[in-house]
Scaffold this motif. Structure first.
Motif, PDB file in Angstrom:
ATOM      1  N   LEU A  65     -71.389 -49.768 -22.479  1.00 18.33           N
ATOM      2  CA  LEU A  65     -71.117 -50.610 -21.310  1.00 18.33           C
ATOM      3  C   LEU A  65     -71.923 -51.905 -21.365  1.00 18.33           C
ATOM      4  N   ALA A  68     -70.080 -54.100 -23.646  1.00 21.79           N
ATOM      5  CA  ALA A  68     -68.856 -54.597 -23.017  1.00 21.79           C
ATOM      6  C   ALA A  68     -69.162 -55.725 -22.039  1.00 21.79           C
ATOM      7  N   ILE A  69     -70.247 -55.608 -21.305  1.00 20.11           N
ATOM      8  CA  ILE A  69     -70.618 -56.671 -20.368  1.00 20.11           C
ATOM      9  C   ILE A  69     -71.040 -57.925 -21.115  1.00 20.11           C
ATOM     10  N   LEU A  72     -67.993 -59.655 -22.178  1.00 16.04           N
ATOM     11  CA  LEU A  72     -67.355 -60.380 -21.075  1.00 16.04           C
ATOM     12  C   LEU A  72     -67.994 -61.740 -20.848  1.00 16.04           C
ATOM     13  N   ALA A  86     -63.806 -53.104 -19.867  1.00 14.67           N
ATOM     14  CA  ALA A  86     -65.109 -52.923 -19.227  1.00 14.67           C
ATOM     15  C   ALA A  86     -64.969 -52.129 -17.927  1.00 14.67           C
TER      16      ALA A  86
END
Length: 142
Positions: A65, A68-69, A72, A86
């Motif tokens: 995670l 994934a952030i 982003l 995400a």
């Protein structure tokens, strides 16, 4: 005359991100299978296995995670697919956390909910991994 090249291809995710993302599947699957074994045999050790496997899946999922952030926030990776990925990863982690809380209770008290949540989190982990590896990201660097 300036030439702008727009690349449209599926960028691969970072190898460590891929390892962490793929690692959630066997951990959550092992927790679901341990819960199924506990439901069949009532041996308390199966519930302990499920608790530890869920905790491991949460550690791997939290690290994925974070990746994934970070993806982003990177301008060339910002795409609708990355946001959906995400979001699904966050949903998987939150449900896995609730699953860990249910497994922290008495073994029999958390039985039907623990098994059901383990199966749901396992299916979500498979979907998130598929989505994370197959989502095309738009690359448009100058």
């Amino acid at each position: 005359m300036a030439v702008m090249i727009e690349r449209r291809y599926s960028e691969v995710i970072h190898p460590l991100h891929a390892l962490l993302l793929a690692g959630t599947i066997p951990l959550f699957l092992g927790a679901a299978l341990s819960d199924a074994a506990y439901a069949a045999t009532y041996e308390i050790q199966w519930n302990n296995f499920a608790s530890w496997l869920t905790a491991g899946g949460l550690v791997f999922g939290a690290a994925a995670l974070v990746f994934a952030i970070i993806d982003l926030c990177r301008a060339h990776r910002r795409a609708r697919g990355a946001a959906i990925y995400a979001g699904l990863l966050l949903l998987m982690w939150v449900l896995g956390f609730f699953n860990a809380l249910i497994h922290a209770r008495d073994a029999w008290a958390g039985m039907p909910a623990g098994l059901n949540l383990s199966v749901i989190v396992t299916v979500l982990a498979c979907a998130v991994a598929w989505f994370g590896f197959c989502t095309p990201h738009m690359g448009g660097r100058k």
